[in-house]
Design a protein around this motif. Structure first.
Motif, PDB file in Angstrom:
ATOM      1  N   GLY A 282       4.590  32.676  12.248  1.00 51.52           N
ATOM      2  CA  GLY A 282       4.937  31.830  11.392  1.00 51.52           C
ATOM      3  C   GLY A 282       6.368  31.699  11.334  1.00 51.52           C
ATOM      4  O   GLY A 282       7.099  30.893  11.060  1.00 51.52           O
ATOM      5  N   ALA A 283       7.043  33.173  11.076  1.00 46.98           N
ATOM      6  CA  ALA A 283       8.454  33.104  10.915  1.00 46.98           C
ATOM      7  C   ALA A 283       9.088  32.735  12.323  1.00 46.98           C
ATOM      8  O   ALA A 283      10.475  31.966  12.167  1.00 46.98           O
ATOM      9  CB  ALA A 283       8.905  34.628  10.576  1.00 46.98           C
ATOM     10  N   GLN A 284       8.587  32.911  13.389  1.00 50.20           N
ATOM     11  CA  GLN A 284       9.216  32.477  14.688  1.00 50.20           C
ATOM     12  C   GLN A 284       9.288  31.015  14.754  1.00 50.20           C
ATOM     13  O   GLN A 284      10.207  30.697  15.442  1.00 50.20           O
ATOM     14  CB  GLN A 284       8.498  33.346  15.772  1.00 50.20           C
ATOM     15  CG  GLN A 284       9.112  32.966  17.140  1.00 50.20           C
ATOM     16  CD  GLN A 284       8.074  33.649  18.085  1.00 50.20           C
ATOM     17  OE1 GLN A 284       7.366  34.344  17.960  1.00 50.20           O
ATOM     18  NE2 GLN A 284       8.717  33.304  19.353  1.00 50.20           N
ATOM     19  N   HIS A 285       8.237  30.567  14.557  1.00 47.67           N
ATOM     20  CA  HIS A 285       7.916  29.014  14.741  1.00 47.67           C
ATOM     21  C   HIS A 285       8.184  28.037  13.552  1.00 47.67           C
ATOM     22  O   HIS A 285       8.358  26.776  13.886  1.00 47.67           O
ATOM     23  CB  HIS A 285       6.804  28.804  15.545  1.00 47.67           C
ATOM     24  CG  HIS A 285       6.362  29.566  16.684  1.00 47.67           C
ATOM     25  ND1 HIS A 285       7.050  29.197  17.693  1.00 47.67           N
ATOM     26  CD2 HIS A 285       5.649  30.521  16.940  1.00 47.67           C
ATOM     27  CE1 HIS A 285       6.624  30.207  18.896  1.00 47.67           C
ATOM     28  NE2 HIS A 285       5.675  30.775  18.439  1.00 47.67           N
ATOM     29  N   PRO A 289      12.590  25.656  11.039  1.00 53.84           N
ATOM     30  CA  PRO A 289      12.533  24.062  11.162  1.00 53.84           C
ATOM     31  C   PRO A 289      12.221  23.579   9.480  1.00 53.84           C
ATOM     32  O   PRO A 289      12.466  22.630   9.335  1.00 53.84           O
ATOM     33  CB  PRO A 289      11.205  23.867  11.978  1.00 53.84           C
ATOM     34  CG  PRO A 289      11.240  25.029  12.923  1.00 53.84           C
ATOM     35  CD  PRO A 289      11.504  26.071  12.240  1.00 53.84           C
ATOM     36  N   LEU A 290      11.519  24.506   8.889  1.00 55.81           N
ATOM     37  CA  LEU A 290      11.148  24.047   7.484  1.00 55.81           C
ATOM     38  C   LEU A 290      12.136  24.533   6.495  1.00 55.81           C
ATOM     39  O   LEU A 290      11.963  23.947   5.143  1.00 55.81           O
ATOM     40  CB  LEU A 290       9.819  24.562   7.162  1.00 55.81           C
ATOM     41  CG  LEU A 290       8.420  24.261   7.927  1.00 55.81           C
ATOM     42  CD1 LEU A 290       7.296  24.953   7.149  1.00 55.81           C
ATOM     43  CD2 LEU A 290       8.554  22.677   7.694  1.00 55.81           C
ATOM     44  N   HIS A 300       7.119  34.250   3.934  1.00 56.35           N
ATOM     45  CA  HIS A 300       5.823  34.295   3.628  1.00 56.35           C
ATOM     46  C   HIS A 300       5.271  32.930   3.407  1.00 56.35           C
ATOM     47  O   HIS A 300       4.038  32.553   3.828  1.00 56.35           O
ATOM     48  CB  HIS A 300       5.608  34.765   2.218  1.00 56.35           C
ATOM     49  CG  HIS A 300       6.176  36.275   2.063  1.00 56.35           C
ATOM     50  ND1 HIS A 300       5.661  37.233   2.704  1.00 56.35           N
ATOM     51  CD2 HIS A 300       7.133  36.943   1.046  1.00 56.35           C
ATOM     52  CE1 HIS A 300       6.115  38.490   2.505  1.00 56.35           C
ATOM     53  NE2 HIS A 300       7.284  38.291   1.579  1.00 56.35           N
ATOM     54  N   ASP A 301       6.071  31.620   3.214  1.00 57.26           N
ATOM     55  CA  ASP A 301       5.738  30.492   3.473  1.00 57.26           C
ATOM     56  C   ASP A 301       5.264  30.006   4.723  1.00 57.26           C
ATOM     57  O   ASP A 301       4.560  29.270   4.907  1.00 57.26           O
ATOM     58  CB  ASP A 301       6.879  29.468   2.657  1.00 57.26           C
ATOM     59  CG  ASP A 301       7.219  29.958   1.182  1.00 57.26           C
ATOM     60  OD1 ASP A 301       6.505  30.301   0.577  1.00 57.26           O
ATOM     61  OD2 ASP A 301       8.558  29.657   0.775  1.00 57.26           O
ATOM     62  N   ALA A 302       6.167  30.536   5.662  1.00 55.72           N
ATOM     63  CA  ALA A 302       5.879  30.224   7.018  1.00 55.72           C
ATOM     64  C   ALA A 302       4.646  30.633   7.420  1.00 55.72           C
ATOM     65  O   ALA A 302       4.003  30.170   8.176  1.00 55.72           O
ATOM     66  CB  ALA A 302       7.101  30.649   7.908  1.00 55.72           C
ATOM     67  N   ALA A 303       4.198  32.059   6.911  1.00 55.25           N
ATOM     68  CA  ALA A 303       3.034  32.649   7.159  1.00 55.25           C
ATOM     69  C   ALA A 303       1.780  31.755   6.662  1.00 55.25           C
ATOM     70  O   ALA A 303       0.678  31.757   7.358  1.00 55.25           O
ATOM     71  CB  ALA A 303       3.064  34.054   6.809  1.00 55.25           C
TER      72      ALA A 303
END
Length: 387
Positions: A282-285, A289-290, A300-303
């Motif tokens: 999630g942190a990588q992709h 971008p967000l 944690h949001d990306a996860a």
């Protein structure tokens, strides 16, 4: 030692002695440590006696209002069925004693009214709260298991991905295509203090999460199926004491049990997914971008986005490679062939005929025959083996 303890327990069992501390072991120990408990002997005695001043009756379906012993009418009148030795104290017909006060259920009152209207079983308990100086009537009942919905029906309106952490829940709403909608939400809780305080903090955070899901019109919440019961040992994580303390403090079992029971009452489906690499991918992709000038996306949001996409059976990576039209690869560069920092990675490839083994020269006449492909992978590869 165990054999001796077993012998003592068997002796108590045969003698009919039941060693049960009404009110709990802590209340019994406070009697010997009144100063540490900040209680006087009178205050402790009041709490000790209050643990014995209660009346409990299980309900029975088919009886009037769901309980024959303690009956509560829809307008809040409470009456108690007295036993035969106390029948002379009855102030209502049929040997019942009616209380002079009315009760009301502010929490789930409509659900309680529906149950007693159908004469379904409701259990009641009357007890004294010494700290507030009030008598309380609590009602409880069991719900039938909710039918499991198909995954496609549960994900028809999107999903909310939830990333579980030691002090908060990171959540993000995703549409049916796996794209994040709006801004991430964070529901914090404090796990310091007593067990009652920790349970209240977890319950409050889950209540806010479910209310947000209902306001968004989402019917599914995706959460990681975390279980550190067999992984919080020194053999698993070595000397990483800080990480072992972190995973030991995460309320994974309490969150899962609470969320499942609370979501059942709201009609929201809980989807448990494999937590492998959700934070890392999630942190990588998704983290970069967000992130914008007005929004700081955390790991944690990306996860949470990764958790939601995995529940929707989408790949976690942000951009998937487009399918090629034919062997000449008119679709252009694919994301798996070029790094995101490479300029022009989305543009079309330049024609490179020199890579072909049979490329025609500039003076060669054009024919309608098959020409060599203009991509590197179309050229034959010569393998040389040495003995």
């Amino acid at each position: 030692m165990l054999t001796d303890r077993l012998a003592r327990e068997r002796a108590d069992h045969h003698a009919g002695r039941v060693r049960v501390v009404r009110g709990g072991k802590r209340l019994a120990r406070n009697r010997h440590h009144l100063a540490a408990a900040q209680l006087t002997e009178v205050e402790w005695r009041q709490r000790w006696e209050a643990e014995r001043w209660f009346l409990h009756a299980d309900g029975e379906s088919g009886k009037r209002y769901g309980n024959e012993t303690i009956r509560v009418t829809p307008d809040g009148e409470v009456s108690i069925r007295l036993p035969a030795p106390l029948a002379h104290l009855a102030n209502a017909p049929h040997g019942r004693y009616a209380l002079g006060c009315r009760v009301a259920f502010a929490h789930r009152g409509a659900e309680w009214a529906d149950r007693i209207a159908a004469n379904r079983a409701v259990a009641y308990r009357i007890h004294l709260d010494v700290a507030r100086g009030r008598w309380y009537l609590t009602a409880s009942w069991q719900r039938p298991p909710a039918p499991a919905l198909p995954l496609s029906a549960a994900l028809a309106h999107g999903v909310i991905g939830v990333d579980t952490n030691a002090d908060h829940l990171a959540a993000w709403r995703l549409d049916v295509h796996g794209n994040p909608i709006g801004n991430p939400r964070r529901f914090g809780y404090d796990l310091a203090g007593t067990a009652e305080h920790r349970d209240a903090q977890v319950r409050h955070a889950l209540t806010r999460l479910l209310r947000w899901a209902r306001s968004c019109g989402v019917s599914a919440i995706a959460i990681e199926d975390l279980d550190f019961a067999a992984e919080k040992t020194r053999e698993k994580h070595g000397r990483n004491k800080r990480f072992r303390q972190l995973i030991s403090g995460m309320p994974t079992g309490r969150l899962r049990a609470r969320l499942t029971s609370m979501a059942d009452a709201t009609g929201i489906t809980i989807i448990a997914i494999d937590p492998a690499y959700t934070s890392k991918w999630g942190a990588q992709h998704w983290q970069a971008p967000l992130t914008s000038a007005t929004r700081n996306t955390t790991r944690h949001d990306a996860a949470a986005v990764a958790v939601g996409r995995r529940a929707q059976q989408h790949p976690i990576r942000r951009r998937t490679p487009p399918p090629p039209h034919d062997q000449s690869d008119r679709a252009g560069h694919r994301s798996v062939q070029a790094d995101r920092r490479v300029a022009g990675r989305e543009g079309t490839r330049h024609r490179t005929p020199d890579h072909a083994h049979d490329a025609p020269g500039p003076d060669a006449a054009r024919t309608r025959g098959t020409s060599a492909p203009n991509t590197v992978r179309g050229a034959p590869v010569q393998l040389m083996f040495t003995g």
